[in-house]
Design a protein around this motif. Structure first.
Motif, PDB file in Angstrom:
ATOM      1  N   THR A 238      -8.064  34.987   0.725  1.00  0.00           N
ATOM      2  CA  THR A 238      -9.113  33.976   0.560  1.00  0.00           C
ATOM      3  C   THR A 238      -8.587  32.743  -0.153  1.00  0.00           C
ATOM      4  N   VAL A 239      -7.825  32.945  -1.217  1.00  0.00           N
ATOM      5  CA  VAL A 239      -7.260  31.815  -1.961  1.00  0.00           C
ATOM      6  C   VAL A 239      -6.350  30.995  -1.050  1.00  0.00           C
ATOM      7  N   ARG A 240      -5.537  31.658  -0.247  1.00  0.00           N
ATOM      8  CA  ARG A 240      -4.643  30.932   0.664  1.00  0.00           C
ATOM      9  C   ARG A 240      -5.449  30.137   1.697  1.00  0.00           C
ATOM     10  N   GLN A 241      -6.511  30.721   2.197  1.00  0.00           N
ATOM     11  CA  GLN A 241      -7.343  30.022   3.183  1.00  0.00           C
ATOM     12  C   GLN A 241      -7.960  28.763   2.578  1.00  0.00           C
ATOM     13  N   ILE A 242      -8.526  28.898   1.396  1.00  0.00           N
ATOM     14  CA  ILE A 242      -9.164  27.745   0.745  1.00  0.00           C
ATOM     15  C   ILE A 242      -8.122  26.698   0.377  1.00  0.00           C
ATOM     16  N   HIS A 290     -18.187  32.081  -1.921  1.00  0.00           N
ATOM     17  CA  HIS A 290     -19.025  30.965  -1.469  1.00  0.00           C
ATOM     18  C   HIS A 290     -18.196  29.966  -0.673  1.00  0.00           C
ATOM     19  N   LEU A 291     -17.021  29.618  -1.179  1.00  0.00           N
ATOM     20  CA  LEU A 291     -16.158  28.671  -0.480  1.00  0.00           C
ATOM     21  C   LEU A 291     -15.686  29.229   0.858  1.00  0.00           C
ATOM     22  N   PHE A 298     -18.725  27.093   8.891  1.00  0.00           N
ATOM     23  CA  PHE A 298     -18.878  25.686   9.275  1.00  0.00           C
ATOM     24  C   PHE A 298     -17.552  24.950   9.485  1.00  0.00           C
ATOM     25  N   GLY A 299     -16.468  25.509   8.936  1.00  0.00           N
ATOM     26  CA  GLY A 299     -15.185  24.834   9.053  1.00  0.00           C
ATOM     27  C   GLY A 299     -14.966  23.763   8.008  1.00  0.00           C
ATOM     28  N   PHE A 300     -15.878  23.620   7.078  1.00  0.00           N
ATOM     29  CA  PHE A 300     -15.716  22.666   5.971  1.00  0.00           C
ATOM     30  C   PHE A 300     -16.437  23.207   4.750  1.00  0.00           C
ATOM     31  N   LEU A 301     -16.203  22.575   3.615  1.00  0.00           N
ATOM     32  CA  LEU A 301     -16.825  23.004   2.362  1.00  0.00           C
ATOM     33  C   LEU A 301     -18.104  22.215   2.146  1.00  0.00           C
ATOM     34  N   THR A 302     -19.231  22.903   2.171  1.00  0.00           N
ATOM     35  CA  THR A 302     -20.521  22.253   1.992  1.00  0.00           C
ATOM     36  C   THR A 302     -20.732  21.874   0.533  1.00  0.00           C
TER      37      THR A 302
END
Length: 480
Positions: A238-242, A290-291, A298-302
């Motif tokens: 998850t950290v790598r993805q974000i 959440h991120l 959505f492909g982006f951070l809301t």
């Protein structure tokens, strides 16, 4: 190392107002006036704010004589940079009142309602927006450390205990975390004002340099990272993805945040500061979840996913925490921090991301190892990513290079201490190194310590009843 000692005048009471709150509490809000600089009282004054609490009693028959004033216990909050909660929301209140104290929650100078420091406030100091603004603002901030907080306490004590005999004019103090550092400085500077001292996670690393402090706390942070990823192994990916998203979308500047400032990968990794407290692992996991959910769906951070992150650490509203954090370890002349945490972290392979500037953190990190979070450390990039801190980068650099700090502790005075000290010390504390805490406890005569490996740094809130029972048991019980 000699401490600077000055004549301490009694504070001036500007105003106070009492009100009754549920729980049979009489709460009084006090505003005091004290010198800004005790070495030069003519340099102006600041306001201190505190709330006192005592039992609200409605006796059937009025007392024949006015009751004697109850002894004071003063709570000193951690930080530096944080004000106090209201007495009815504080775990100390019930314990202290049941033992016959009245409690004073005094905000440290520069925080809470005590002439709070902000970027705008510093710019409005005389000369704070001129050619010498960096000097003016840095010199003001240098007066906000624990030595002057001790003097403020003494000034308020002299006002509140005026007219009492000497033995009744002393008061008790209760220091949590940095509030304990203030307490150790109090034992050094004005032990004559103290009856007893209670500490929770607050045995300051007396005699240790900033580099020694961060070498120790980085080691503990590495241990906490291992436990975090053991609990949430999926968060390594998850950290790598974000992080990959942030680097691709934000570049070197980072992703703009809703309230201003920027989310960079290093800023993301500093949320590991929560690993030092009960519930911290779950808080960080919730932020990451959440991120990730936002990216997956959505492909982006809301905005909804970014808002909890940007308010996760309160550097924008409590700037003293960021700008003076390393200064609280600078004990005397010749002790410049020079961005100690940043330098120490850069020397550790596990925190190679601190060495990255324009390179990709995700591409250079080992794919077989999770990217580690930092702990309670302040780095120069905080002053590039938080909107309230960005204008203060030059001031922060000036304070980091300052080497003429006054001494904070008097080792000779501590070695001959006669004030009882009761301390809760946490073996796995990520913020205050347990080994250094033991050294300080061994230095000061009269220290009784409750030690545990089952609690973390915020146990005074998370496990309040157990902490209070053990801490006051050190005072009340007989040890065979």
């Amino acid at each position: 190392m000699a401490l600077q000692r000055f004549a301490i005048p009694a504070a001036k009471l500007l105003r106070s107002k009492s009100h009754i709150v549920p729980g049979q509490l009489l709460v009084t809000e006090h505003f005091f006036q004290v010198p800004l600089d005790y070495s030069n009282p003519a340099a102006g004054s600041i306001t201190l704010f505190g709330r006192s609490a005592t039992k609200h009693e409605t006796p059937v028959f009025p007392p024949d004589e006015p009751p004697s004033p109850k002894p004071w216990i003063v709570y000193l909050e951690g930080g530096p940079g944080f004000g106090n909660r209201e007495p009815q929301d504080h775990p100390l209140t019930r314990t202290a009142l049941s033992r016959g104290y009245q409690v004073l929650y005094l905000d440290h100078r520069g925080v809470g309602f005590s002439t709070p420091v902000s970027t705008a406030m510093l710019a409005r100091l005389p000369g704070g927006n001129g050619p010498n603004a960096v000097d003016v603002q840095a010199n003001y901030l240098k007066l906000m450390r624990q030595d002057n907080t001790v003097r403020d306490c003494e000034s308020v004590r002299k006002l509140l205990t005026d007219g009492l005999p000497e033995h009744k004019a002393r008061w008790s103090i209760f220091g949590q975390s940095y509030g304990g550092f203030v307490s150790i400085s109090y034992l050094s500077l004005h032990p004559e004002g103290l009856r007893e001292v209670f500490l929770t996670g607050g045995l300051a690393p007396v005699g240790k340099t900033p580099d020694q402090v961060y070498e120790a706390t980085f080691r503990k942070t590495i241990e906490r990272n291992a436990l975090y990823y053991k609990k949430f192994p999926e968060d390594a990916e998850t950290v790598r993805q974000i992080a990959t998203y942030i680097e691709q979308e934000g570049g070197s500047q980072g992703v703009p945040l809703p309230g201003g400032g920027f989310l960079t990968v290093p800023r993301l990794l500093t949320i590991g500061i929560a690993f030092g407290g009960h519930g911290g692992f779950d808080q960080v996991h919730s932020i990451l979840l959440h991120l990730k959910s936002s990216l997956d769906q959505f492909g982006f951070l809301t905005r909804a996913s970014l808002t909890p992150l940007e308010s996760f650490t309160s550097f924008d509203t409590n700037i003293i925490y960021a700008i003076l954090h390393e200064a609280i370890y600078c004990n005397g002349p010749g002790s410049a921090s020079n961005w100690s945490a940043y330098r120490v972290g850069q020397s550790l392979a596990q925190f190679s991301w601190l060495c990255k500037t324009n390179d990709s953190i995700t591409s250079s990190a080992s794919p077989d190892q999770p990217i580690l979070f930092s702990g309670e450390m302040i780095f120069p990039f905080h002053f590039e990513t938080y909107p309230e801190l960005i204008p203060l980068r030059a001031v922060a650099d000036r304070l980091a290079s300052t080497s003429d700090w006054p001494a904070l502790y008097d080792v000779d005075q501590l070695r001959k201490n006669k004030v009882p000290v009761y301390a809760a010390s946490y073996i796995h504390d990520m913020y205050v190194d347990y080994g250094f805490a033991k050294d300080t406890a061994n230095l000061i005569p009269g220290v009784k310590t409750f030690e545990t490996n089952l609690m973390h740094h915020n146990a005074v809130r998370a496990k309040a009843e157990e902490v209070m029972q053990n801490l006051f048991g050190l005072r009340d019980d007989v040890l065979d």
